[in-house]
Design a protein around this motif. Structure first.
Motif, PDB file in Angstrom:
ATOM      1  N   SER A  52     -57.385 121.651 -10.135  1.00  0.00           N
ATOM      2  CA  SER A  52     -58.275 121.293 -11.221  1.00  0.00           C
ATOM      3  C   SER A  52     -59.698 122.330 -10.906  1.00  0.00           C
ATOM      4  N   GLY A  53     -59.919 122.410  -9.761  1.00  0.00           N
ATOM      5  CA  GLY A  53     -61.073 123.512  -9.320  1.00  0.00           C
ATOM      6  C   GLY A  53     -61.138 124.723  -9.993  1.00  0.00           C
ATOM      7  N   THR A  54     -60.013 125.416 -10.244  1.00  0.00           N
ATOM      8  CA  THR A  54     -59.881 126.531 -10.967  1.00  0.00           C
ATOM      9  C   THR A  54     -60.570 126.507 -12.303  1.00  0.00           C
ATOM     10  N   ILE A  95     -62.656 123.909 -13.305  1.00  0.00           N
ATOM     11  CA  ILE A  95     -64.109 122.902 -13.173  1.00  0.00           C
ATOM     12  C   ILE A  95     -65.055 123.947 -12.488  1.00  0.00           C
ATOM     13  N   ILE A  96     -64.901 124.678 -11.401  1.00  0.00           N
ATOM     14  CA  ILE A  96     -65.700 125.522 -10.820  1.00  0.00           C
ATOM     15  C   ILE A  96     -66.387 126.786 -11.843  1.00  0.00           C
ATOM     16  N   PRO A  97     -65.738 127.453 -12.473  1.00  0.00           N
ATOM     17  CA  PRO A  97     -66.024 128.483 -13.357  1.00  0.00           C
ATOM     18  C   PRO A  97     -67.336 128.166 -14.455  1.00  0.00           C
ATOM     19  N   ILE A  98     -66.769 126.623 -14.804  1.00  0.00           N
ATOM     20  CA  ILE A  98     -67.829 125.880 -16.040  1.00  0.00           C
ATOM     21  C   ILE A  98     -69.008 125.534 -14.905  1.00  0.00           C
ATOM     22  N   LEU A  99     -68.919 125.185 -13.830  1.00  0.00           N
ATOM     23  CA  LEU A  99     -69.980 124.464 -13.363  1.00  0.00           C
ATOM     24  C   LEU A  99     -71.093 125.781 -12.680  1.00  0.00           C
ATOM     25  N   LEU A 100     -70.371 127.001 -12.240  1.00  0.00           N
ATOM     26  CA  LEU A 100     -71.144 128.107 -12.168  1.00  0.00           C
ATOM     27  C   LEU A 100     -71.904 128.766 -13.198  1.00  0.00           C
ATOM     28  N   HIS A 101     -71.380 128.527 -14.280  1.00  0.00           N
ATOM     29  CA  HIS A 101     -71.968 129.111 -15.558  1.00  0.00           C
ATOM     30  C   HIS A 101     -73.436 128.181 -15.976  1.00  0.00           C
ATOM     31  N   PHE A 102     -73.173 126.838 -15.909  1.00  0.00           N
ATOM     32  CA  PHE A 102     -74.228 126.074 -15.993  1.00  0.00           C
ATOM     33  C   PHE A 102     -75.380 126.110 -15.049  1.00  0.00           C
ATOM     34  N   LEU A 109     -76.042 125.564  -5.108  1.00  0.00           N
ATOM     35  CA  LEU A 109     -75.779 125.230  -3.556  1.00  0.00           C
ATOM     36  C   LEU A 109     -74.788 123.941  -3.756  1.00  0.00           C
ATOM     37  N   ILE A 110     -74.856 123.057  -4.859  1.00  0.00           N
ATOM     38  CA  ILE A 110     -74.206 121.990  -5.007  1.00  0.00           C
ATOM     39  C   ILE A 110     -72.823 122.473  -5.554  1.00  0.00           C
ATOM     40  N   VAL A 111     -72.705 123.462  -6.450  1.00  0.00           N
ATOM     41  CA  VAL A 111     -71.533 123.964  -6.969  1.00  0.00           C
ATOM     42  C   VAL A 111     -70.761 124.602  -5.897  1.00  0.00           C
ATOM     43  N   ILE A 112     -71.341 125.337  -4.919  1.00  0.00           N
ATOM     44  CA  ILE A 112     -70.351 125.911  -3.909  1.00  0.00           C
ATOM     45  C   ILE A 112     -69.994 124.812  -2.877  1.00  0.00           C
ATOM     46  N   GLY A 113     -70.536 123.722  -2.712  1.00  0.00           N
ATOM     47  CA  GLY A 113     -70.100 122.662  -1.778  1.00  0.00           C
ATOM     48  C   GLY A 113     -68.581 122.254  -2.533  1.00  0.00           C
ATOM     49  N   ILE A 114     -68.849 122.012  -4.019  1.00  0.00           N
ATOM     50  CA  ILE A 114     -67.658 121.567  -4.711  1.00  0.00           C
ATOM     51  C   ILE A 114     -66.527 122.495  -4.449  1.00  0.00           C
ATOM     52  N   TRP A 115     -66.786 123.830  -5.049  1.00  0.00           N
ATOM     53  CA  TRP A 115     -66.131 124.914  -4.998  1.00  0.00           C
ATOM     54  C   TRP A 115     -65.361 125.183  -3.296  1.00  0.00           C
ATOM     55  N   GLY A 116     -66.193 124.789  -2.464  1.00  0.00           N
ATOM     56  CA  GLY A 116     -65.365 124.870  -0.895  1.00  0.00           C
ATOM     57  C   GLY A 116     -64.300 123.709  -0.863  1.00  0.00           C
ATOM     58  N   PHE A 117     -64.923 122.537  -1.245  1.00  0.00           N
ATOM     59  CA  PHE A 117     -63.954 121.239  -1.216  1.00  0.00           C
ATOM     60  C   PHE A 117     -62.362 121.522  -2.022  1.00  0.00           C
ATOM     61  N   LEU A 118     -62.627 122.112  -3.253  1.00  0.00           N
ATOM     62  CA  LEU A 118     -61.452 122.403  -4.105  1.00  0.00           C
ATOM     63  C   LEU A 118     -60.672 123.492  -3.508  1.00  0.00           C
ATOM     64  N   TYR A 119     -61.317 124.472  -3.142  1.00  0.00           N
ATOM     65  CA  TYR A 119     -60.441 125.716  -2.698  1.00  0.00           C
ATOM     66  C   TYR A 119     -59.763 125.739  -1.547  1.00  0.00           C
ATOM     67  N   GLY A 135     -55.831 129.778 -13.375  1.00  0.00           N
ATOM     68  CA  GLY A 135     -55.701 128.356 -13.386  1.00  0.00           C
ATOM     69  C   GLY A 135     -54.982 127.623 -14.291  1.00  0.00           C
ATOM     70  N   THR A 136     -55.000 127.959 -15.663  1.00  0.00           N
ATOM     71  CA  THR A 136     -54.290 127.560 -16.488  1.00  0.00           C
ATOM     72  C   THR A 136     -52.764 127.861 -16.526  1.00  0.00           C
ATOM     73  N   LEU A 137     -52.340 129.149 -15.984  1.00  0.00           N
ATOM     74  CA  LEU A 137     -51.383 129.449 -16.017  1.00  0.00           C
ATOM     75  C   LEU A 137     -50.686 128.761 -14.842  1.00  0.00           C
ATOM     76  N   ALA A 138     -51.301 128.301 -13.720  1.00  0.00           N
ATOM     77  CA  ALA A 138     -50.755 127.646 -12.590  1.00  0.00           C
ATOM     78  C   ALA A 138     -50.390 126.312 -12.942  1.00  0.00           C
ATOM     79  N   PHE A 139     -51.189 125.647 -14.044  1.00  0.00           N
ATOM     80  CA  PHE A 139     -51.043 124.264 -14.391  1.00  0.00           C
ATOM     81  C   PHE A 139     -49.827 124.348 -15.257  1.00  0.00           C
ATOM     82  N   MET A 140     -49.541 125.469 -16.123  1.00  0.00           N
ATOM     83  CA  MET A 140     -48.360 125.546 -16.814  1.00  0.00           C
ATOM     84  C   MET A 140     -47.027 125.620 -16.027  1.00  0.00           C
TER      85      MET A 140
END
Length: 394
Positions: free
Chosen positions: A272-274, A276-283, A292-302, A363-368
């Protein structure tokens, strides 16, 4: 014994430091050789492409040799590569010397996992695998950011010195701790190749490919992205890599526990990080604290992505661990190649700030693919499910 899993993990640190250590220094390498960042990315994509094309064949070829000797041979090549690279050879030679360890990287990973699992039981198999794969997160929290930090203080060649030191320590650990481990019963190549005819395994392979493509379309250019999209200097980038890896270390441990309960749900959670993370990076924009917070979440999910990909594929053919894992490594690295290449193309045509949206697409293709596999497993008869699937995938 978990000791063997930890030794496999140590070697994995050396392997990952060599493969991904260039991520933090690609901008410096591009400057040194006066090339574009997407061309410098060949150092990563070419490495991954060799793994993708040769991994399964090399694993089959080496499957009859003593496992300790195989692991030592692989780490030796990584050590030689690091030493030669540290002398800043011509760019063509730098690419060539980086391709050499790529031939044995999937062999090392498959062998290390086999050694670790062979000392445990079915109940803690995924946990032992997570220990080996934690080498990825450990490298991300120690050697990769250290290499990036030293490169920012001195020069990019110091990154390869770090890689040489880590490979030396891994070689000594394997040599002195692991006993000789000759293969008692060599499986025929034909029996291992049979897994390629199973639809759920093929679909799982596609999921792995798209998931890793998703992550690496942005992660391959981590330093360049933070430099240009988030306005961070190279020292800050090294701190971000440290945070990324530190969080990832915890994530790998948690993922190992979660996989023992449900492979499918765990894989989906981290995938799901694939999205969530791009959206968080954008905002997060140019806000350093938010980034910094987004990178922490990114590291956790990646961080557990390679562990999840391998486990998800193996869960469809649990009796072919080594060959299935070599295919997982191969197609994962094919995903690294596609992600890095596609990311480089986006950078060259649109700018580095657009690379996270590639992550969403892949990421969407992976979920499919996950949905397709689940549909096939629900649709099959009870007896077929028992023979084709691992019981913990639902």
């Amino acid at each position: 014994m978990k000791k063997f899993a930890y030794i496999g993990c140590l070697g994995f640190v050396g392997v990952i430091t060599t493969e991904f250590g260039v991520i933090g220094i690609l901008p410096q390498i591009a400057d040194h050789y006066q090339i574009t960042i997407d061309k410098a990315g060949i150092l990563l994509s070419a490495f991954a492409l060799v793994i993708a094309l040769t991994g399964p064949f090399m694993t089959l070829l080496m499957s009859g040799f003593d496992r300790k000797k195989v692991m030592l041979a692989a780490i030796s090549i990584f050590l030689i590569t690091a030493i030669v690279s540290s002398f800043s050879p011509p760019f063509w030679l730098l690419i060539l010397v980086r391709l050499l360890p790529a031939f044995l990287q999937p062999v090392y990973i498959a062998t290390a996992l086999s050694v670790a699992v062979s000392q445990g039981n079915q109940d803690n198999k995924n946990e032992l695998m997570s220990i080996v794969f934690s080498g990825v997160a450990i490298a991300m929290v120690t050697t990769v950011p250290l290499a990036t930090y030293l490169a920012s203080l001195f020069s990019w060649e110091y990154s390869f010195v770090v890689q040489a030191v880590v490979s030396t320590v891994a070689f000594l650990g394997i040599y002195f701790v692991l006993p000789l481990m000759p293969v008692r019963e060599k499986k025929s190549h034909g029996s291992q190749l049979k897994i390629l005819s199973q639809p759920t395994f093929i679909i799982s392979t596609a999921m792995n490919f798209f998931m890793i493509s998703a992550w690496f379309s942005t992660y391959s250019y981590f330093a360049d992205y933070l430099n240009k999209a988030k306005y961070m200097d190279n020292t800050k980038v090294s701190y971000m890599l440290f945070l990324f890896g530190l969080i990832g270390l915890l994530a790998n441990w948690i993922a190992g526990k979660m996989l023992n309960k449900s492979v499918t749900k765990t894989t989906a959670f981290f995938l799901s990080g694939t999205i969530i993370i791009p959206i968080l990076l954008h905002f997060s924009g140019g806000n350093t604290m938010a980034t910094l917070i987004v990178i922490g979440i990114w590291g956790f999910l990646y961080a557990p992505s390679f562990l999840n990909a391998s486990t998800y594929m193996i869960s469809s053919v649990p009796k072919s661990l080594e060959f299935a894992n070599s295919l997982a490594t191969s197609f994962g690295n094919l995903g690294v190649t596609l992600g890095t290449t596609a990311g480089g193309w986006i950078i060259a045509t649109r700018g580095v700030g657009y690379t996270p949206w590639l992550t969403v697409i892949f990421g969407t293709l992976a979920f499919m693919m996950m949905g397709w596999r689940s549909y096939l497993e629900r649709d099959c008869t009870l007896n077929e499910c028992r023979t084709k699937s691992h019981p913990d995938i639902v």
